[in-house]
Write a protein that holds these residues in place. Structure first.
Motif, short mmCIF file in Angstrom:
data_model
loop_
_atom_site.label_atom_id
_atom_site.label_comp_id
_atom_site.label_asym_id
_atom_site.label_seq_id
_atom_site.Cartn_x
_atom_site.Cartn_y
_atom_site.Cartn_z
N GLY A 292 0.82 -1.20 0.00
CA GLY A 292 0.00 0.00 0.00
C GLY A 292 0.86 1.25 0.00
N CYS A 293 0.25 2.37 -0.30
CA CYS A 293 1.01 3.61 -0.42
C CYS A 293 1.50 4.15 0.91
CB CYS A 293 0.20 4.66 -1.18
SG CYS A 293 -1.52 4.79 -0.71
N ALA A 294 0.93 3.69 2.04
CA ALA A 294 1.40 4.16 3.34
C ALA A 294 2.39 3.18 3.98
CB ALA A 294 0.22 4.40 4.28
N VAL B 128 -0.65 6.19 12.79
CA VAL B 128 -0.32 7.62 12.82
C VAL B 128 -0.72 8.30 11.51
CG1 VAL B 128 1.51 7.42 14.54
CG2 VAL B 128 2.09 7.24 12.13
N SER B 129 -0.83 7.52 10.42
CA SER B 129 -1.33 8.07 9.16
C SER B 129 -1.84 6.95 8.27
CB SER B 129 -0.25 8.86 8.43
OG SER B 129 0.79 8.00 7.98
N TYR C 9 1.48 -4.49 15.56
CA TYR C 9 0.84 -3.39 14.83
C TYR C 9 -0.63 -3.22 15.14
CZ TYR C 9 5.05 -3.57 11.98
OH TYR C 9 6.36 -3.56 11.56
N VAL C 10 -1.31 -4.30 15.54
CA VAL C 10 -2.76 -4.23 15.68
C VAL C 10 -3.28 -4.36 17.11
CG1 VAL C 10 -3.19 -5.01 13.32
CG2 VAL C 10 -3.11 -6.69 15.17
N GLY C 11 -2.39 -4.49 18.08
CA GLY C 11 -2.82 -4.59 19.47
C GLY C 11 -3.70 -3.41 19.86
N PHE D 48 -1.64 1.88 5.94
CA PHE D 48 -1.42 2.72 7.10
C PHE D 48 0.06 2.70 7.48
CE2 PHE D 48 -2.11 -1.51 8.68
CZ PHE D 48 -1.27 -1.65 9.76
N ARG D 49 0.39 3.59 8.43
CA ARG D 49 1.74 3.66 9.01
C ARG D 49 1.60 3.82 10.51
NH1 ARG D 49 5.00 8.21 9.70
NH2 ARG D 49 3.55 9.39 8.44
#
Length: 122
Positions: free
Chosen positions: A49-51, A111-112, A86-88, A120-121
């Protein structure tokens, strides 16, 4: 039912699942002829993905040995240790509507996000 996730001795908040997401996933699992007492929905994070990162979901017949396993509203959710970082603390929801129905991850670690919301990031 859930098992506690830890990373380097620190506790990671668990994954929550809305009732609508559980109902939809259980219906899909049943439609695939999978045993909902053992099978579940795998939530994972992958590069892309782009992020930079994107979510992935698929049905698995059973959890892997090192997965965190959560159960909400009768749905079992499997998360591998790398993705858990990442998903906690996220909430898995299901949204329907004119723009299309689908599962959505509400992730407090983001955060974005890209403009389309697919990556996402943290």
């Amino acid at each position: 039912m859930s098992t506690g996730a830890t990373t380097d001795g620190e506790s990671i908040p668990e994954i929550e699942v809305s009732e609508s997401a559980a109902d939809e996933a259980l219906s899909l699992l049943d439609g695939e002829g999978m045993d909902t007492d053992i099978a579940g929905l795998r939530l994972f994070v992958q590069q892309g993905g782009c992020a930079g990162l994107s979510y992935g979901m698929r049905f698995d017949t059973e959890p892997e040995g090192d997965d965190q396993v959560y159960e909400h509203h009768g749905l079992r959710v499997f998360v591998d240790p790398a993705s858990m970082n990442y998903v906690g603390g996220s909430v898995l929801d299901f949204e329907g509507g004119l723009q299309g129905a689908g599962f959505h991850v509400e992730n407090p670690n983001v955060v974005s996000e890209c403009g389309c919301g697919e990556s996402f990031r943290t």
